[in-house]
Each structure stands twice: as C-alpha cells, then as structure tokens.
Design an enzyme around this catalytic site. Structure first.
Site, mmCIF file in Angstrom:
data_model
loop_
_atom_site.group_PDB
_atom_site.id
_atom_site.type_symbol
_atom_site.label_atom_id
_atom_site.label_comp_id
_atom_site.label_asym_id
_atom_site.label_seq_id
_atom_site.Cartn_x
_atom_site.Cartn_y
_atom_site.Cartn_z
ATOM 1 N N ALA A 516 0.803 -1.196 0.144
ATOM 2 C CA ALA A 516 0.104 -0.024 0.079
ATOM 3 C C ALA A 516 0.806 1.266 0.030
ATOM 4 C CB ALA A 516 -0.974 -0.082 1.217
ATOM 5 N N ARG A 519 -2.339 6.148 -0.743
ATOM 6 C CA ARG A 519 -3.750 6.104 -1.295
ATOM 7 C C ARG A 519 -4.081 4.723 -2.091
ATOM 8 N NH1 ARG A 519 -2.546 10.648 -5.093
ATOM 9 N NH2 ARG A 519 -0.907 11.489 -3.424
ATOM 10 N N LYS A 591 7.852 6.539 13.487
ATOM 11 C CA LYS A 591 8.156 7.103 14.926
ATOM 12 C C LYS A 591 6.756 7.438 15.637
ATOM 13 C CE LYS A 591 11.384 9.976 13.786
ATOM 14 N NZ LYS A 591 11.856 9.449 12.448
ATOM 15 N N GLU A 618 13.607 -0.950 16.131
ATOM 16 C CA GLU A 618 14.675 -0.457 16.438
ATOM 17 C C GLU A 618 15.106 0.572 15.438
ATOM 18 O OE1 GLU A 618 17.837 0.158 17.858
ATOM 19 O OE2 GLU A 618 17.765 -2.006 18.310
ATOM 20 N N ALA A 623 18.450 4.877 12.847
ATOM 21 C CA ALA A 623 18.331 3.913 11.679
ATOM 22 C C ALA A 623 18.826 2.690 12.366
ATOM 23 C CB ALA A 623 19.086 4.380 10.606
ATOM 24 N N LEU A 625 21.373 1.563 13.818
ATOM 25 C CA LEU A 625 22.241 1.196 14.949
ATOM 26 C C LEU A 625 21.543 0.687 16.079
ATOM 27 C CD1 LEU A 625 23.861 5.120 15.119
ATOM 28 C CD2 LEU A 625 24.717 3.038 13.947
ATOM 29 N N GLY A 676 20.286 16.654 -0.567
ATOM 30 C CA GLY A 676 19.231 15.771 -0.179
ATOM 31 C C GLY A 676 19.647 15.306 1.106
ATOM 32 N N GLU A 679 15.093 16.853 4.849
ATOM 33 C CA GLU A 679 13.733 16.746 4.475
ATOM 34 C C GLU A 679 13.369 17.557 3.521
ATOM 35 O OE1 GLU A 679 11.357 14.061 5.409
ATOM 36 O OE2 GLU A 679 13.230 13.215 6.639
ATOM 37 N N ASP A 690 11.857 15.803 15.138
ATOM 38 C CA ASP A 690 12.097 14.586 15.129
ATOM 39 C C ASP A 690 12.975 13.949 16.178
ATOM 40 O OD1 ASP A 690 12.310 12.485 13.002
ATOM 41 O OD2 ASP A 690 14.431 12.860 12.898
ATOM 42 N N LYS A 694 12.373 10.919 19.140
ATOM 43 C CA LYS A 694 13.130 9.993 19.387
ATOM 44 C C LYS A 694 13.564 9.902 20.845
ATOM 45 C CE LYS A 694 15.140 9.861 14.737
ATOM 46 N NZ LYS A 694 16.218 10.549 13.954
#
Ligand code: ADP
Ligand code: ASP
Ligand code: MG
Length: 832
Positions: A516, A519, A591, A618, A623, A625, A676, A679, A690, A694
């Site tokens: 999925a 949409r 998250k 995890e 990521a 780690l 890049g 975000e 963010d 965490k």
C-alpha cells in the site's frame, strides 16, 4: 469363470491398486494398463476402486431413493452413460465391448430395481447401501480387465469379483477378515492361474454370503488383504499424489514426499486423516512383512513412499495430519478422583451406544476425563453419559459433562520422536505463536504421535505452522507492506534480492501479500512479485482501505501475519493497537506510534500482550544502529540508566559539523537541502521535532511516562517562518544567521563547538536543543551525518557506553528494518 494357467512361474505375486483418482477417464485407464503391463510374466493382482467419484454418486442415489426424490433416476442414467462412453473408448474389440455391455445392463437393471424398491418403501433395507455402493468396483474392474485382455491377446488376463472369495465379519473395531476361509476360496478360484487378475476393491461378502464393503476408501485395505492372501512380494498403491506427503498437499502446498515410513507411522498418519491410505491397509502387510509402495500413477517412474517394518529416520517428525468434524467431551468431577473403574464405565457406556472414541486425554489428578468423538455422535454423548452416571450427577460427585463441537484433531507423527526431548515444546510453541488455541492434548506412550484438539477453523493454520516449525516446509510470513517510499522501496529491493537465499538457507518464505501507498493498495492471495511491485500498484491498485488490508494479511491459512510500515503516517500508526491485538506483528521505522500520546503507547503494550504479537521498531531511533536493543539489554540485565544523551539527527549533525562561522547558516541549510541531506521541507529537521520524538521513544523505553510536550524543545525555526512556503523560509532564514553566529562565537571563545543534542535524565527531565560541547568531547568528533548516543548507567558511570555511526539514509535504515524482520522470523521459529 475359468482361469487359464497363463505362465507357470514360481515368481511371487505383485499387487497393484488403483484408486478412483487414477481411473478418472479413458486416458487414465490406458495409463493404468501401461503401468500394469500384463504382458510381463510376473503374476499380478490389480485391485481397483470405482471410477473417480462414482461411489459418492451411487450413495447419493440411495439417499434420494429413500427420500423418494426421483433424482436418483437421472443419477443412474448419468452413471450409465459415463460407463458406456468409457467402454466405447476403451474396448475396441466388439466381443469384449458386447460382453461388458451385457453384464453392465444386467447390473444397472438390478440397481434400478433395488432403488425403486427403496423408494417404494421409503426407508432403506440395511444391505441396500452396500449393494449399490459396491457396483462401481464391479464396473471398473470389468472395464480394466477388458482393456488388458485386448492388449494381452491371450487368456492371461481375467477379473475377479471379490465377493466370491473375500469373507469378512464386522466387529466393533471394523471389518475382520476370515483369513482361512478367504484363502481357501481364493485358492479354489485361482487354481494355478498366474496371469493378471483384476480384482474389485472395496467389496466383500459376509459369512452368509451377503454383499458388504470394507468402508469408504477401503480399496487400499482390499489391496493389502489380497497381498497377504497371495503371499505377494509387494503392494503398489497408485494414486494421484507422488506418495505419502508430510501433510495433506491440498492444505499445505509445501508438503514433501516422505521417502520411507514404518507401518506404525503410516497407520498413525492414516488414522489421523491422511486420506491417501486407509488406516487398516497396513495390518495385513505387517504380519508377512510385505512392503507397500505409494506411487503416482501420473508419474510411474518416480519412487514414491515405501512403507515397511523399518524406515530410515530422516527426520524426527515424518508427517502432520488433521481430522476435522470432531467434538471434544470433558467430563469433570471430584467424584472421579481415585475411584477405580470410572473410565471403564464411561467408555463402556459409549461402546454400548456405538460411539467410538478417537482420542482420550486424562489429567493425572483424575479430576477430569477429556475425549474426542465424531461430531455426528456429539448430540448423543451427553444423554448416554448422563444415564450412565445418573447417581453421581445427582449427588454432585460428577459436576459437568461438557460437549464442544466443531473441533479438529491435529496429529504429529514420527517414530523418531520417541525419547527426543523438546518435540512437544516445538509442536505447542509453533501452535502458540500461530495463535492456535489448544483444547486438549494426547500423546501415546509409544511417543510416535502427539495429538492436539483445536478449533476446526484453526486447522489449516495449525497444520502449516507445525509443518514449518519442524522445517518440513518454509516458515511463511504473510506480509503487508505499507509505504514503498525512499526507505520502503530499498527494503523491497533488499527483500527481493535475498529471497532465494532466505528460502534456501533459512527456510524462510517472505510473502508480501499486500502492498500500500498512502492512497492505493494491491492485495494478492499468493504473494506479489517484488521485482514488479511498481507495475502491480500502477496497474491494479485499488483505493487504500486499511481494514481490508489487515483482514487480507491476517489470513486463516498462513500461520504468521506481519505488517511492515515504512510510512511516516500517523493514520497508519493509529491502526497499530488494533493490529497487535489481532496478533498481527509489526515492524516499522515509523516513529508516530511510539511517540504519540502515552495513553496510546500503553494501549500498544496491552494489545501486543493480548494478541501475543511482536512490535519491532529499532529503526525509529538512529536507523540501524543498535540503540533501542542496547537500552533494553541494559535495563533487562538490571543496569540503572541515569542519562542518555546524543545527536539523533543526521541532518543537524551535518549542519553543525560544517558550521564554523565562515559561511552563513542559512546557506548551509540551502546546500544541504540540495544535496538531499534534509527533508524536502528543512523545517521538519530544524524544528527538532524529529529528535524530540526519538527522545520520547527512548524515555518510554527507559520506563518514563513521557509525553512530547514534556520535552524542552529548542526549535531552530524562527516563529515567524513556521507557516510560510519553503522558499520563503529559506530566504527568511538569512535574517537569523547572526543569531547562530553569535552563539557559535561565544562557544568558540570558551573552546566549545555547537551540537544539536537530545538529553534525557532518569528523573524524566528531557531536552532537545542547540548545546555547546567541549571541542575535545566525543560529540565534537563525529563523521558528517553520524548519530551518536551515550548511555550513562550505574555500570557505565565513569565512562559512558557509546553507540555511534551512520544514523540515516535509505540503505542503512532499510537494512535495519530487514534485520528486525529476520529477528521476528527467528522468534517465530525460522532457523535464523
Ligand atoms: P485414491 O482415489 O487414489 O484412493 P484418495 O483421494 O483416496 O485417492 O487419496 C489421495 C488423496 O489424499 C490425495 O489426492 C490428497 O489430496 C489426499 N491426502 C491427504 N493427506 C495426504 C498426505 N499426507 N499425503 C498424500 N496425500 C494426502
Ligand atoms: N470406491 C470406494 C470409495 O470411494 C473405495 C475406494 O475408493 O477405496 O470409498
Ligand atoms: Mg483412497
């Protein structure tokens, strides 16, 4: 009938048996003829069933006639037409065709009379069913004999109506062969004939010469009876599967042929539902040690299964079977404790009522006896036992007789189980992890069979779970995949690349059965080809419906269901509690669920326990780690965490690693975005939200009741730029460059550098923000986008435990999710 002595030979007989499935049409008959190959000199007995499906049709006609439903006439006409067509196709020789027709006409006329009489009476004379049901074997035997005769071109082929020779008696335990009488009759009939004799399976006579049968599926038994009567050297049972399989191939697609079985193993498998063999087939062969081969008539050169007194123990468990249509009866009462003869009375009462007991289980306290009977007897059990134990029920010594219909018995069979510890644990572990409720357990003292009574509706899932649990088939995970974005698409690539190795080395079958986006979705019964997922979504996607999605994943027939959520959607996260409660495992880098309200977090824990589901996340922090696992290990081994501190954002790490006051901060942000590293909207990183999420996740992992609002959060997005467009933000940020420059200058003067740090104390205080750290601290020396986390604990008090490394990026994050997925598979029983 006169039997010619075709070939005088001292060679022993070989018995072949062909089931209805091997005699479905004219091509099947021809194939059977080529397998028998009657031109060879060895004497052969070819036992046949009726043409596929004919016995069922005949029995239906009896029921129709009894209820005066004239449909039986059409049924008979159809059966007639089918057999005549077969005769036309098979019997080229006019006299053979005519001989068949004459005998067939007479037989059909008799049958029409019997059915007509039954319809007139409106009830069934006891022998009617046997007489009608057995006709199918008479017809198929004559057809096959006719075909073999025309190929043999001499009189070395004949056919035998088993009712002439096979004498049986029905006892409580089923049909018993009168061996001496049957042997004499057979000898008399065969004389010194040593050709090929086609014999009707299924049917026999009783002492009075009345036609009877060996019970449904009884031609297998006929074959081994004739093998014993003829002192045959072997029995070949030809059917439509390549042998006895490790589970019913219709239910467990991955089942494999069992090369060798002992008679006892085969008997247990057959008794508990392996339809490929009638359970009594083994008995006549055991005494004379005649090997039985189960073989595929469509692939006659393949080896099949050998059943004999010894078998190589290739695995502890040979096969797993199930019989449905069972009812479980539980008789309970203190009055049974230590009272001799209770079980004897109980089972005696059932025997007198003609109710046979399939499985018995009694707890060592003797407080209750539990047994299984066929569903059709369930209605009578209560009454029979209430009558038998009336005094005990009246005085309360016996408290209850509880009958639960709609059950199945699952049986795990293998001689190798004896004396090997842990087999039962594996069976019940596999069932438990697949969410199958076990109602009763029985293990024979031979330890050849462990049986469990379960709900009918759980049968297929249970079979597959246990089959996979013993590595007889791969562990199959029914996977729903949400969010094939930057991390998700890489994960799909990784899963696709490893699929063959995982199947070969770890016996693991990762089946993405639903996919999925935010949409659309694609649902697939068998599993989506991962290489072509983009095309599938593009071509066949339907609007996303998360409840249909979950229903599809939580299928009854696959033991384990799992959703991988690679989105960052809180709508998806809101579904987790429900999914976990239904026993759907979740693996995710998202998250949103774990950092949502504390109330929801607690609900997740409750539902996870209720559904016995795993929730692995995890990759929500750092990521791949090992941060969450490290924290858990510390806590679970009794360490006390005093502080967790770290750089949790690769983007912010990058920005402050580069920032040295020479170039404006806003220019670095713009550049990082172009590379890049941020975000699409850099405010998502700069707001610190963010990182705060965490920190919340880690805090809760530490046992703290933390909400997002409890975190002291320093956002790097100026208030006035929070709601404008991205471009406006990037332009506007330049107006604030001097603020960062000033903080940097002050820090530099004190020999410090700036880092964006999340901090968490044991007392629950938590903060996220720009913090000056000493230029020689570990935080000052990380690679560009690295994450670093320090755990200060009672054990690691002088020198904190540090986890450091790349904490972002699609490849490493996807790898981390994949690792969680394999951890889950290992927990579910895959050999990872
Ligand atoms: P026949 O007509 O040859 O007597 P049956 O239909 O009686 O054949 O038995 C063969 C069927 O038994 C197979 O087609 C298969 O669907 C079913 N079966 C159930 N359990 C097993 C098993 N463990 N191994 C092989 N076949 C099985
Ligand atoms: N024709 C019989 C039945 O269908 C016997 C057999 O096939 O074994 O039960
Ligand atoms: Mg059969």
């Amino acid at each position: 009938m006169a039997y010619a002595a075709a070939t005088m030979t001292s060679e022993p007989w070989i018995v072949h048996k062909f089931g209805g499935s091997s005699l479905a049409d004219a091509d099947c008959f021809r194939r059977v003829a080529s397998i028998v190959d009657s031109r060879q000199g060895v004497p052969r007995a070819v036992v046949v069933s009726a043409v596929g499906g004919v016995t069922d049709r005949l029995l239906r006609m009896v029921d129709q006639a009894r209820t005066r439903d004239n449909g039986y006439k059409d049924g008979l006409a159809a059966i007639r037409a089918d057999h005549e067509r077969l005769a036309d196709e098979l019997l080229a020789n006019e006299s053979a065709r005519q001989a068949f027709q004459t005998s067939f006409d007479a037989s059909c006329t008799d049958m029409a009379d019997v059915l007509h009489a039954t319809a007139l009476i409106g009830s069934e004379v006891p022998q009617v069913r046997d007489v009608v049901a057995g006709a199918g074997e008479l017809w198929s035997a004559q057809l096959l004999a006719g075909l073999l005769q025309q190929d043999a071109a001499d009189d070395s082929v004949d056919w035998l109506d088993a009712r002439e020779v096979l004498v049986i008696e029905h006892s409580e335990l089923g049909p018993d062969v009168l061996w001496d009488e049957s042997r004499q009759r057979l000898r008399r009939r065969l004389g010194d004939f040593h050709g090929t004799v086609v014999i009707t399976g299924f049917i026999a006579r009783d002492r009075d010469g009345v036609q009877t049968t060996l019970g449904r599926n009884g031609s297998d038994y006929s074959a081994s009876i004739f093998a014993a009567l003829l002192d045959a050297s072997q029995v070949n049972i030809w059917t439509d599967v390549p042998g006895v399989m490790s589970a019913d191939p219709r239910l467990v697609a991955e089942s494999a042929v069992i090369a060798e079985l002992t008679y006892d193993e085969a008997m247990e498998l057959a008794y508990f539902g392996a339809k490929v063999l009638h359970p009594r087939t083994m008995a006549p062969a055991v005494d004379s040690g005649i090997p039985i081969y189960i073989r595929d008539s469509a692939a006659p050169t393949t080896a099949g299964t050998r059943i004999g007194s010894k078998a190589s123990a290739s695995s502890v468990v040979k096969g797993i079977t199930a019989i449905d249509g069972m009812a479980l009866v539980n008789v309970e009462g203190a009055g049974m404790i230590g009272v001799p003869g209770t079980a004897w009375r109980l089972f005696g009462a059932l025997r007198d009522a003609g109710i046979s007991v399939v499985l018995i289980s009694q707890g060592s306290s003797e407080h209750s006896i539990c047994f299984a009977v066929r569903d059709e007897h369930a209605g009578r059990v209560s009454g029979v036992l209430s009558d038998a134990f009336r005094p005990e029920l009246d005085t309360g010594q016996l408290q209850s007789i509880e009958v639960t219909p709609g059950c199945s018995i699952l049986a795990v069979v293998g001689d190798g189980m004896a004396g090997i510890p842990g087999v039962a644990a594996k069976v019940f572990g596999s069932l438990g992890r697949a969410g199958v409720n076990v109602r009763a357990i029985a293990q024979g003292s031979s330890e050849r069979n462990i049986s469990a009574v379960i709900d009918d509706s759980d049968t297929v899932r249970a079979l597959r779970a246990v089959h996979a649990g013993f590595y007889l088939s791969p562990q199959t995970l029914s996977i729903g995949f949400i969010g094939p974005g930057s991390v998700g698409s890489v994960l799909l690539e990784q899963m696709s690349g490893e699929a063959t190795r995982l199947a070969d080395e770890l016996n693991l079958d990762l089946r993405v059965r639903a996919l999925a986006t935010s949409r659309h979705m694609v649902l697939d019964e068998r599993g989506i080809e991962l290489d072509g997922w983009r095309d599938r979504l593009g071509a066949n996607g339907t609007p996303l419906d998360l409840s249909r999605f979950a229903d599809h994943i939580k299928t009854e027939h696959l033991p384990h269901s799992l959703i991988i959520d690679c989105s960052s959607s809180d709508i998806v996260a809101a579904e987790y509690a429900g999914w976990l409660g239904r026993g759907i495992h979740i693996v995710t880098p998202n998250k949103k669920a774990n950092s949502g309200s504390f109330e929801y977090y607690q609900q997740l824990i409750r539902e996870r326990r209720a559904g016995d589901a795993r929730f692995l996340y995890e990759t929500t922090v750092g990521a791949a780690l090992p941060i969450i696992q490290t924290l858990r290990d510390l806590r679970e081994t009794g360490d006390r965490i005093t502080r967790i501190e770290g750089i949790f954002s690769g983007t912010l790490a990058y920005l402050f690693n580069l920032y040295d006051g020479t170039r404006p901060f806003s220019a670095l942000v713009r550049e990082a975005r172009e590379l890049g590293y941020t975000e699409p909207d850099p405010r998502d990183d700069l707001s610190g939200m963010d990182v705060a999420r965490k920190v919340v996740i880690l805090g809760r992992e530490m046992g703290l009741e933390l909400e997002l609002d409890d975190i002291q959060l320093e956002s790097l997005v100026p208030e006035v730029l929070r709601d404008c467009s991205i471009e406006q933000f990037l332009d506007g940020l330049a107006d604030y460059d001097h603020v960062i420059a000033e903080v940097y200058r002050q820090a530099a003067n004190a020999g410090e550098v700036l880092r964006y740090i999340g901090r968490l104390e044991a007392d629950g205080s938590a903060s996220v923000g720009l913090t000056p750290v000493s230029a020689d601290s570990a935080f000052a020396h990380i690679n560009l986008t690295d994450n670093i986390v320090q755990f200060q604990t009672a054990r690691y008090c002088d020198n904190p435990l540090v986890v450091q490394g790349p904490g972002a990026g699609p490849a490493v994050t996807a790898g981390g999710v994949f690792a969680d997925l394999l951890r889950l598979a290992g927990y579910l029983g895959a050999s990872v």
